[in-house]
Design a protein around this motif. Structure first.
Motif, PDB file in Angstrom:
ATOM      1  N   ASN A 436     156.198  18.496  30.360  1.00 57.96           N
ATOM      2  CA  ASN A 436     154.807  17.588  30.640  1.00 57.96           C
ATOM      3  C   ASN A 436     153.897  18.553  29.759  1.00 57.96           C
ATOM      4  N   ALA A 437     154.093  18.199  28.357  1.00 61.81           N
ATOM      5  CA  ALA A 437     153.143  19.048  27.591  1.00 61.81           C
ATOM      6  C   ALA A 437     151.808  18.811  27.819  1.00 61.81           C
ATOM      7  N   PRO A 438     151.261  17.518  27.960  1.00 62.79           N
ATOM      8  CA  PRO A 438     149.890  17.370  28.379  1.00 62.79           C
ATOM      9  C   PRO A 438     149.562  18.214  29.537  1.00 62.79           C
ATOM     10  N   ALA A 439     150.123  18.284  30.478  1.00 57.59           N
ATOM     11  CA  ALA A 439     149.689  19.005  31.780  1.00 57.59           C
ATOM     12  C   ALA A 439     149.524  20.555  31.496  1.00 57.59           C
ATOM     13  N   VAL A 440     150.727  20.970  30.421  1.00 55.46           N
ATOM     14  CA  VAL A 440     150.465  22.298  30.161  1.00 55.46           C
ATOM     15  C   VAL A 440     149.287  22.595  29.310  1.00 55.46           C
ATOM     16  N   ARG A 441     148.952  21.718  28.621  1.00 55.00           N
ATOM     17  CA  ARG A 441     147.587  21.969  27.590  1.00 55.00           C
ATOM     18  C   ARG A 441     146.459  21.750  28.581  1.00 55.00           C
ATOM     19  N   GLN A 442     146.569  20.948  29.597  1.00 57.91           N
ATOM     20  CA  GLN A 442     145.393  21.070  30.622  1.00 57.91           C
ATOM     21  C   GLN A 442     145.321  22.459  31.398  1.00 57.91           C
ATOM     22  N   ARG A 443     146.519  23.076  31.746  1.00 59.49           N
ATOM     23  CA  ARG A 443     146.514  24.286  32.424  1.00 59.49           C
ATOM     24  C   ARG A 443     145.760  25.233  31.754  1.00 59.49           C
ATOM     25  N   GLN A 444     146.134  25.288  30.478  1.00 57.74           N
ATOM     26  CA  GLN A 444     145.405  26.366  29.301  1.00 57.74           C
ATOM     27  C   GLN A 444     144.165  26.317  29.404  1.00 57.74           C
ATOM     28  N   GLN A 445     143.393  25.378  30.053  1.00 60.20           N
ATOM     29  CA  GLN A 445     141.960  25.260  29.853  1.00 60.20           C
ATOM     30  C   GLN A 445     141.319  26.021  30.810  1.00 60.20           C
ATOM     31  N   THR A 446     142.057  26.384  32.133  1.00 58.34           N
ATOM     32  CA  THR A 446     141.595  27.081  33.224  1.00 58.34           C
ATOM     33  C   THR A 446     142.320  28.483  33.368  1.00 58.34           C
ATOM     34  N   PRO A 447     141.497  29.501  33.364  1.00 59.97           N
ATOM     35  CA  PRO A 447     142.206  30.807  33.671  1.00 59.97           C
ATOM     36  C   PRO A 447     143.106  31.090  34.626  1.00 59.97           C
ATOM     37  N   GLU A 448     144.106  31.679  34.487  1.00 62.81           N
ATOM     38  CA  GLU A 448     145.142  31.996  35.577  1.00 62.81           C
ATOM     39  C   GLU A 448     144.614  33.010  36.655  1.00 62.81           C
ATOM     40  N   ALA A 449     144.821  32.762  37.794  1.00 65.53           N
ATOM     41  CA  ALA A 449     144.495  33.734  38.895  1.00 65.53           C
ATOM     42  C   ALA A 449     144.867  35.137  38.647  1.00 65.53           C
ATOM     43  N   ASP A 450     146.256  35.286  38.014  1.00 70.71           N
ATOM     44  CA  ASP A 450     146.538  36.688  37.874  1.00 70.71           C
ATOM     45  C   ASP A 450     146.065  37.177  36.484  1.00 70.71           C
ATOM     46  N   ALA A 755     156.183  29.802  21.990  1.00 71.23           N
ATOM     47  CA  ALA A 755     155.385  29.912  23.246  1.00 71.23           C
ATOM     48  C   ALA A 755     154.319  31.051  23.225  1.00 71.23           C
ATOM     49  N   VAL A 756     154.818  32.219  22.637  1.00 69.66           N
ATOM     50  CA  VAL A 756     154.064  33.537  22.893  1.00 69.66           C
ATOM     51  C   VAL A 756     152.921  33.309  22.117  1.00 69.66           C
ATOM     52  N   ASN A 757     153.263  32.895  20.942  1.00 71.64           N
ATOM     53  CA  ASN A 757     152.132  32.802  20.058  1.00 71.64           C
ATOM     54  C   ASN A 757     151.141  31.829  20.237  1.00 71.64           C
ATOM     55  N   ASP A 758     151.588  30.682  20.742  1.00 66.62           N
ATOM     56  CA  ASP A 758     150.578  29.877  21.557  1.00 66.62           C
ATOM     57  C   ASP A 758     149.673  30.376  22.509  1.00 66.62           C
ATOM     58  N   ALA A 759     150.366  31.159  23.160  1.00 67.76           N
ATOM     59  CA  ALA A 759     149.522  31.677  24.590  1.00 67.76           C
ATOM     60  C   ALA A 759     148.447  32.781  24.005  1.00 67.76           C
ATOM     61  N   LEU A 760     148.852  33.423  22.931  1.00 62.55           N
ATOM     62  CA  LEU A 760     147.786  34.563  22.327  1.00 62.55           C
ATOM     63  C   LEU A 760     147.084  33.885  21.067  1.00 62.55           C
ATOM     64  N   ARG A 761     147.311  32.724  20.685  1.00 60.42           N
ATOM     65  CA  ARG A 761     146.575  32.245  19.637  1.00 60.42           C
ATOM     66  C   ARG A 761     145.168  32.786  19.362  1.00 60.42           C
ATOM     67  N   HIS A 762     144.296  32.295  20.472  1.00 60.76           N
ATOM     68  CA  HIS A 762     142.897  32.837  20.427  1.00 60.76           C
ATOM     69  C   HIS A 762     142.677  34.303  20.260  1.00 60.76           C
ATOM     70  N   MET A 763     143.632  35.023  20.481  1.00 63.01           N
ATOM     71  CA  MET A 763     143.356  36.605  20.329  1.00 63.01           C
ATOM     72  C   MET A 763     143.834  37.026  18.954  1.00 63.01           C
ATOM     73  N   GLY A 764     144.244  36.029  18.031  1.00 67.54           N
ATOM     74  CA  GLY A 764     144.686  36.486  16.652  1.00 67.54           C
ATOM     75  C   GLY A 764     146.127  37.118  16.560  1.00 67.54           C
ATOM     76  N   VAL A 765     146.918  36.892  17.491  1.00 61.22           N
ATOM     77  CA  VAL A 765     148.115  37.641  17.667  1.00 61.22           C
ATOM     78  C   VAL A 765     149.185  36.629  17.302  1.00 61.22           C
ATOM     79  N   GLU A 766     150.141  37.061  16.288  1.00 56.76           N
ATOM     80  CA  GLU A 766     151.070  36.293  15.858  1.00 56.76           C
ATOM     81  C   GLU A 766     152.609  37.243  15.870  1.00 56.76           C
ATOM     82  N   VAL A 767     153.192  37.200  16.736  1.00 56.47           N
ATOM     83  CA  VAL A 767     154.662  37.978  16.994  1.00 56.47           C
ATOM     84  C   VAL A 767     155.677  37.335  15.815  1.00 56.47           C
ATOM     85  N   SER A 768     156.690  37.921  15.335  1.00 55.80           N
ATOM     86  CA  SER A 768     157.588  37.662  14.453  1.00 55.80           C
ATOM     87  C   SER A 768     158.657  38.392  14.329  1.00 55.80           C
ATOM     88  N   GLU A 769     159.047  39.255  15.529  1.00 60.51           N
ATOM     89  CA  GLU A 769     160.035  40.035  15.557  1.00 60.51           C
ATOM     90  C   GLU A 769     160.921  39.819  16.979  1.00 60.51           C
TER      91      GLU A 769
END
Length: 790
Positions: A436-450, A755-769
Motif C-alpha cells: 500500500n505504497a500510497p498509504a505509506v507516502r501519506q503516513r510520511q506526511q505526519t510525524p510519528e508519535a515516537d 527504505a532507510v535512505n527514503d526515511a532519511l532523505r530530507h536529512m541528506g543522509v544516504e547509507v551505502s554499506e
C-alpha cells in the motif's frame, strides 16, 4: 529434453500445484532425524584441528609433547594426498593449492596445521593446547584495494600480484551514452563479509569398511556424489572404493557445497589409522574458518535522461575471496556472477562491467544463498533509487518505467543472459499494492508519535535457475553440472521408491518429488519413498545448489515416472483386456472405463508373476532417466520486495515494520513450501542487511568469532512477511518450473537500504554499506549534519 508446460490437473489432489504438508517434518520435529553428530559407530575417535592463530606466517615447526606424539598428525604424515586446487578456464586465472594440512605457510587465521585425535573432543582440544607452533610472522593484507598495491605482500609467493582473476563485459557504445545523458549518477557501495551459520555446522566421519573393502565417508554436504569424485582424485583411491553418505543435513546455504580441507583430512586419517574418526565443527570454527560469504565493493555510474530512463551503466565489482580458491566454484564465482547479472530486470541497452577478485589473508569465500545476485541487486536497486532522486521523481515510477516489459520476452540482457518469460512490471505493481505504497507516502506526511522516521523501499531481481550444460561450460568450472538423474522403482507390494542424486537439507524435496510422482502415476505421496544422499545407492547426481533441485531432479523424476507409466499401462491393459492407450492412472489404480486394477496388483505381476505380463514384456517395474532442460541458458525466476522501516535517528536503530514479496517461480509444485522458502530467505537477507558481519583487524584477526560478537536476526527481528504469487511457466522446463530456493535472500539488503535512505532523505543522509548497524547509522547521520553545517 521437455518443453511441455503444465496445466493443473483437477484429479491430482496431491500433484503439481498442491500444498501438501511436508512428509519429512514428522521425524525431524519428533527428534528422529539422524544428523552427522548422531551417528554412533563403535570405536570412533574425535578430531580437533589445530588451526593457525595468525593470518600470515611461515611455519618453523610444531612442538608436540613426547606423550602426545601418537595423537597428533601433521602434513608430514600425509605426503601422498593432493591439495585442493580449483582450476578455471578463465584467462589468466591464478590458481591456489589449498592443502588439507598446511606444510610450511599459513595464509589466514583458521588454516589447518594438525589433527589432534582422542576418545573425546574435549581431550583432543586439550592435546591441541599442549602443542606449540613456531611462527615466523609475515605482513598480512586484509583490505582488497591494499592487496592490489604493487608493493603489497604476496599471499601466494609465486603469483605476480594478489589478483585471482578479472573479467569484463562490454555491451553497447558507452561513450555515446555519456554524451547523450542528461543525468550522471555515481555510487560506491560496500557489502560486508559474514558467515553462513547453518543450524547444523559442518562435520565429517570416516572409516574403512573391511567387508566391502571401501572407505566410507559421512559428510554434512550438499553434493555427496561430487565429493566422492574429488576425494577419489585427492586420495588416489578408485571411486569404486569410496562411498560418500550425507545423512540428514541441518541446513547448507552453500557453505556445505564446497570440497573442504576437513573432508580430505578426515578421510585420509581414517585410511591411515584404520579406525573410525570424526570431526564436528563448533561454532567458533564455523565463524572463523568455514567458507565466508559476500564482501563486495561496487563503483557504479548510471547515465540517464531527464526523466530517469537509464541509458547505460558502468560497474566495477570487487570481491575479497580470501586466501584460497574454493573447489569447484573457484574464487572468481562471486564477482563474475554479480557483474554478469547486475542489470537485473531492467531494459538497459549499454552495460560495461568489470569484475575483480582479490586474494587476502582471510577465510576463503564460498557460495552462500543468493551468491553474487544479492550484491548485484543491492547495486542496481540502490542505483535506480539514486537516479530517481537525481531527477526528483518517485523511485517507484522510475523503477517501473525502466523495467523490461512482458511483451519483450524472451529477452537477451546486455549481460548476455536469456530471460525466458515473465512480467516484471506487473510483479512490481503487485508488490507496491501489497505494501500500500500510497498509504505509506501519506503516513510520511505526519510525524510519528515516537519521533521515528518512516521509509519505503522497493527492490527487484532476477534469479537464474535450471542452468544447463552450455551455461556451466561458459563459467569455466572444473565440473559441468548440466543434468540430473532419477530412478523410479516399484516394490512388489506397490510402493514406489525414487532414487535421486540431489540432497535434501531443508527444502522439502522428499515431499515435492513425491508430488511429481503422483502427478505422473496417480500414486499417493504416502506410498512414495525418496532416497538420496548415498553415492552407492542413488544414481550419480550433481547435488542441491543454485536453485536447481526441483527443476532438474523434478524433471528427472517426471521423465522416469512417465516411462514407468507407459509400462504400467501395457501391463494393466493386458490384465484388464484393453489396449494400453485406453488405460489411465488414477487414485493408485489403473483404470479403463468401469474396469480398474490396483498399482500393487500390477507390481505383483511385474515381479512375482511374469506369466501375467504381455508377451515380450520384461519383468520388473524399474526405470532410470536423465533430465536436461530444454535450453541451457536456464529459467529465470524473479520478484519484487517492498518494505516499510522506522528509523530512530537518536539510537540508529532500524525496525522493519512491514515486508511484502511478490514472487514468480513459474509453476509452483507446492505453494506452501515455496512461501516458506521465501520467508526463510527474507530472514537470512535481513541478517545481511542489518546484523551479520565478520570484520578483521589490521593483523588479520577475525573480530566476530562467537555469538557474543556475531549478531543474527531472531523471531523478534523478522516481521510477518506477506508473500504474493505469480506463475509464468518457463517454456524450457518440465511443468514450467523455475527454481526459487535462493530468491528470498537476494533483495533484502537492497530493499532495506532503499527504505532507510527514503526515511532519511530530507536529512541528506544516504547509507551505502551493509549491515546497517546503529554505529554506521549514527555516523552517516552525523556526517550529513556536519556537511549541512558547513
Amino acid at each position: 529434453m521437455d518443453t511441455k508446460v503444465h496445466k493443473t490437473l483437477t484429479d491430482r489432489p496431491q500433484g503439481v500445484g498442491a500444498s501438501v504438508k511436508r512428509r519429512e517434518d514428522r521425524r525431524l520435529l519428533d527428534g528422529q532425524g539422524e544428523y552427522l553428530a548422531d551417528l554412533d559407530i563403535p570405536g570412533t575417535l574425535d578430531v580437533h584441528f589445530l588451526r593457525s592463530a595468525v593470518a600470515h606466517a611461515n611455519i618453523r615447526g610444531i612442538e608436540v609433547p613426547e606423550n602426545r606424539r601418537g595423537a597428533v598428525f601433521t602434513a608430514a604424515d600425509f605426503d601422498w594426498i593432493k591439495p585442493i586446487t580449483a582450476f578455471s578456464a578463465a584467462p589468466n586465472f591464478n590458481k591456489s593449492d589449498y592443502h588439507a594440512l598446511v606444510k610450511d605457510k599459513v595464509r589466514f587465521v583458521g588454516d589447518i596445521l594438525a589433527m589432534c585425535v582422542a576418545k573425546t573432543r574435549a581431550e583432543a582440544e586439550d592435546i591441541a593446547q599442549e602443542c606449540l607452533v613456531d611462527y615466523d610472522e609475515l605482513p598480512c593484507v586484509t583490505d582488497m584495494e591494499a592487496a592490489l598495491a604493487p608493493d603489497a605482500p604476496r599471499i601466494h609467493e609465486h603469483w605476480d600480484s594478489n589478483l585471482y582473476v578479472e573479467s569484463r563485459i562490454q555491451t553497447g557504445d558507452l561513450e555515446a551514452v555519456r554524451k547523450a545523458a542528461a543525468v550522471t549518477v555515481k555510487k560506491k557501495l560496500r557489502m560486508s563479509r559474514h558467515a553462513g551459520v547453518s543450524l547444523e555446522g559442518r562435520g565429517v566421519l570416516a572409516y574403512y569398511d573391511r567387508r566391502m573393502d571401501e572407505l566410507v565417508v559421512y559428510s554434512s554436504t550438499q553434493f555427496p556424489h561430487v565429493i566422492r569424485t574429488i576425494l577419489s582424485q585427492a586420495l588416489g583411491l578408485a571411486e569404486s572404493k569410496l562411498r560418500v553418505i550425507a545423512p540428514d543435513v541441518g541446513g547448507g546455504f552453500g557453505i556445505k557445497n564446497n570440497f573442504n580441507p576437513e573432508e580430505l583430512a578426515i578421510a585420509a586419517l581414517a585410511m591411515k589409522l584404520g579406525k573410525p574418526v570424526r570431526w564436528i565443527e563448533d561454532r567458533r570454527e564455523h565463524l572463523v574458518a568455514s567458507p565466508h560469504a559476500r564482501e563486495h565493493r561496487y563503483d557504479l555510474t548510471a547515465y540517464a535522461d531527464s526523466n530517469g530512463r537509464v541509458l547505460g551503466i558502468e560497474a566495477e565489482v570487487m570481491v575479497d575471496a580470501g586466501a584460497y580458491s574454493v573447489w569447484p566454484w573457484t574464487a572468481g564465482m562471486e564477482a563474475g556472477m554479480s557483474c554478469g547479472v547486475l542489470t537485473g530486470p531492467y531494459d538497459v541497452q549499454v552495460y560495461h562491467g568489470h569484475a575483480i577478485t582479490v586474494c587476502t589473508n582471510k577465510s576463503p569465500l564460498g557460495p552462500y544463498r543468493g551468491v553474487g545476485r544479492t550484491g548485484a541487486c543491492f547495486a542496481i536497486e540502490t542505483l535506480i533509487d539514486a537516479v530517481a532522486r537525481a531527477v526528483n521523481r518517485n523511485p517507484e515510477d522510475v523503477r517501473l518505467e525502466n523495467m523490461i516489459p512482458a511483451s519483450a520476452m524472451p529477452y537477451t540482457a546486455p549481460t548476455h543472459k536469456h530471460y525466458d518469460s515473465g512480467d516484471y512490471p506487473e510483479c512490481a505493481r503487485r508488490a507496491l499494492e501489497g505494501i500500500n505504497a500510497p498509504a505509506v507516502r501519506q503516513r510520511q506526511q505526519t510525524p510519528e508519535a515516537d519521533g521515528r522516521l518512516i521509509g519505503l523501499g522497493v527492490a527487484s531481481y532476477t534469479e537464474q535457475s535450471a542452468h544447463g550444460t552450455a551455461e556451466w561450460v561458459a563459467r569455466g568450472l572444473p565440473v559441468v553440472f548440466g543434468f540430473e538423474p532419477a530412478q523410479a522403482r516399484f516394490t512388489p507390494d506397490g510402493q514406489l521408491i525414487l532414487l535421486v542424486g540431489i540432497q535434501n537439507h531443508g527444502q522439502g524435496l522428499e515431499t515435492t518429488l513425491a508430488q511429481v510422482a503422483h502427478e505422473e502415476l496417480g500414486i499417493p505421496v504416502e506410498c512414495v519413498t525418496v532416497r538420496h544422499g548415498d553415492s552407492s545407492v542413488s544414481p550419480y547426481g550433481m547435488g542441491t545448489f543454485a536453485s536447481r533441485s526441483m527443476t532438474m531432479a523434478g524433471g528427472a523424476v517426471s521423465a522416469a515416472c512417465t516411462k514407468l507409466a507407459e509400462k504400467i499401462r501395457r501391463i494393466a491393459g493386458h490384465m484388464m483386456g484393453v489396449p494400453p492407450e485406453a488405460v489411465a492412472l488414477h487414485d493408485n489404480h489403473a483404470v479403463s472405463g468401469d474396469k480398474r486394477i490396483t498399482l500393487a496388483a500390477v507390481a505383483e505381476a511385474a515381479y512375482l508373476h511374469p506369466e501375467r505380463l504381455p508377451p515380450g514384456e520384461d519383468p520388473a517395474l524399474e526405470v532410470s532417466a536423465v533430465y536436461q532442460p530444454g535450453r541451457s541458458s536456464g529459467a529465470f525466476s524473479y520478484a519484487t520486495h517492498a518494505c516499510v522501516v522506522a528509523v530512530d535517528t537518536g539510537t540508529g536503530m532500524i525496525e522493519v515494520l512491514e515486508y511484502v514479496v511478490c514472487h514468480d517461480c513459474g509453476t509452483m509444485v507446492n505453494p506452501m513450501i515455496v512461501e516458506a522458502q521465501v520467508v526463510g530467505g527474507v530472514a537470512q537477507g535481513l541478517g545481511t542487511a542489518l546484523y551479520e558481519e565478520i570484520p578483521y583487524d589490521e593483523y588479520g584477526q577475525p573480530m566476530a568469532s562467537t555469538f557474543l560478537d556475531y549478531i543474527l536476526p531472531g523471531p523478534t527481528e523478522v516481521p510477518d512477511v506477506k508473500v504474493l504469487h505469480m506463475e509464468t511457466p518457463s517454456p524450457h522446463t518440465r511443468f514450467g518450473i523455475k527454481g526459487m530456493g535462493e530468491g528470498g535472500a537476494i533483495a533484502p539488503p537492497a530493499v532495506v537500504v532503499n527504505a532507510v535512505n527514503d526515511a532519511l532523505r530530507h536529512m541528506g543522509v544516504e547509507v551505502s554499506e551493509t549491515p546497517l548497524t546503529p554505529d554506521r547509522m549514527l555516523s552517516a547521520i552525523a556526517a550529513a549534519q556536519a556537511k549541512g553545517n558547513n
